[in-house]
Write an enzyme that holds these catalytic residues in place. Structure first.
Site, PDB file in Angstrom:
ATOM      1  N   HIS A 162      -3.458   5.541   6.267  1.00 30.96           N
ATOM      2  CA  HIS A 162      -1.747   5.857   5.795  1.00 30.96           C
ATOM      3  C   HIS A 162      -1.007   5.430   7.139  1.00 30.96           C
ATOM      4  O   HIS A 162       0.197   4.870   6.676  1.00 30.96           O
ATOM      5  CB  HIS A 162      -1.778   7.227   5.489  1.00 30.96           C
ATOM      6  CG  HIS A 162      -2.456   7.635   4.569  1.00 30.96           C
ATOM      7  ND1 HIS A 162      -2.651   9.077   4.099  1.00 30.96           N
ATOM      8  CD2 HIS A 162      -3.353   7.274   3.500  1.00 30.96           C
ATOM      9  CE1 HIS A 162      -3.481   9.329   3.096  1.00 30.96           C
ATOM     10  NE2 HIS A 162      -3.817   7.870   2.697  1.00 30.96           N
ATOM     11  N   SER A 165      -3.407   3.550  -0.953  1.00 29.96           N
ATOM     12  CA  SER A 165      -2.400   4.442  -0.403  1.00 29.96           C
ATOM     13  C   SER A 165      -1.899   3.803   0.956  1.00 29.96           C
ATOM     14  O   SER A 165      -0.726   3.890   1.519  1.00 29.96           O
ATOM     15  CB  SER A 165      -2.975   5.753   0.074  1.00 29.96           C
ATOM     16  OG  SER A 165      -3.982   5.964   0.670  1.00 29.96           O
TER      17      SER A 165
END
Length: 346
Positions: A313, A256
């Site tokens: 992230h 991610s």
């Protein structure tokens, strides 16, 4: 360039378990404690029903010297088999954690390594895709580079299903925050998924944004964006517990960080592109969706809710925006040069 992209962006979970060298997970996911190999049985001369006790003991453990580990496994195996729904279980004791933590954390060396890798990938990618097979193939087939990255992630997920590979994967494919087991994990963890839903969401996001962006940027630039976003996510993930002064942190894994970098670059270059979250369109386009994701990840770091690696992230998102800004400036300079060259003919 505008288009409709479907996204179910997966998250990078920060697991709450710690794998250490003196504990292991057996194929049946039972708990194995670090206890002495053998311990002799003690026999009391005046104990009642001594012969019956010895007979019953021999039925269970046929040897005079028996292992406490085997007793633990026989007693606790049913309990752990019922309670272990994840790929791994909580294993180490706090004392072991403290001993590992006191050994030091090579955060500085990991940072230097990460920055060096990022510089090497950025400057070396053009040569790599120009002269080194099989990368030269992807220069003319940039979409296939996305499929190759997708295939690597699926292959590592398949290895997680083989218990014999767990020791290798725990060392090289998990990013330990407090005690780095291998420096390769700064990249390896970005290709590692243990659960199918995690893999599926991330790979869907990679396919949705990656194929369009790789075609627009070219294989070399997309590879540099993807890898450097993954490394930036790992570095942010390593630094966040230290800056936030978190006492206990677990390892993390997942693509991610790289995917938020892809989303950041895509939304910067195509801010009004339509984005579908599952099947629902996001109002305002790609840039609004990206800003919402940044706000959500920042709130996750501040409020510390859930078990996701919000710092990774954010690291990938910042790298993606940086790439988007740089590419837009480069495209604008090329456009100005073409206009100046065309003006000379008139």
């Amino acid at each position: 360039m505008s288009g409709v992209s479907s996204v179910m962006l997966g998250l990078r979970p920060a697991t709450r378990i710690f794998f250490r060298s003196n504990i292991s997970v057996s194929p049946s996911r039972t708990f194995v404690s670090y206890i002495g190999r053998s311990q002799s049985t003690s026999i009391l001369k005046n104990a009642p029903n001594l012969e019956d006790n010895v007979t019953n003991l021999q039925k269970i453990i046929p040897k005079r010297f028996f292992s406490q580990t085997s007793i633990l496994k026989s007693r606790w195996k049913p309990i752990f088999n019922e309670e272990t729904t994840n790929r791994y279980v909580r294993l180490n004791r706090f004392q072991q954690y403290q001993q590992q933590r006191s050994g030091g954390n090579p955060l500085g060396s990991m940072t230097i390594l990460g920055l060096s890798l990022m510089a090497g990938i950025y400057f070396g990618s053009p040569y790599l895709f120009e002269h080194v097979p099989p990368f030269t193939y992807f220069k003319t087939h940039p979409k296939n580079l996305v499929y190759a990255l997708l295939g690597i992630n699926v292959a590592v997920f398949g290895l997680w299903q083989l218990p014999k590979c767990w020791r290798f994967l725990q060392k090289y494919m998990l990013l330990q925050k407090d005690y780095v087991t291998s420096k390769i994990s700064i990249i390896g963890s970005a290709f590692s998924h243990q659960e199918f839903w995690h893999l599926g969401m991330n790979m869907l996001a990679l396919w949705s944004f990656g194929t369009s962006l790789a075609t627009m940027l070219g294989a070399s630039n997309f590879f540099s964006l993807y890898m450097n976003s993954a490394i930036a996510g790992s570095l942010f993930s390593l630094w966040y517990p230290k800056l936030a002064r978190l006492a206990i942190v677990g390892p993390s894994l997942g693509a991610s960080g790289a995917l938020f970098g892809v989303l950041g670059c895509f939304s910067y270059l195509f801010p009004h592109a339509k984005i579908l979250l599952f099947v629902f369109p996001v109002p305002g386009g790609a840039w609004v969706a990206f800003l919402a994701s940044v706000a959500w990840n920042a709130a996750g770091c501040a409020l510390r809710w859930g078990s996701f690696d919000y710092a990774a992230h954010l690291g990938g998102s910042m790298m993606g925006v940086l790439y988007g800004w740089y590419i837009s400036k480069a495209v604008e300079k090329q456009r100005q040069r073409r206009l100046q060259a065309a003006g000379r003919w008139f």
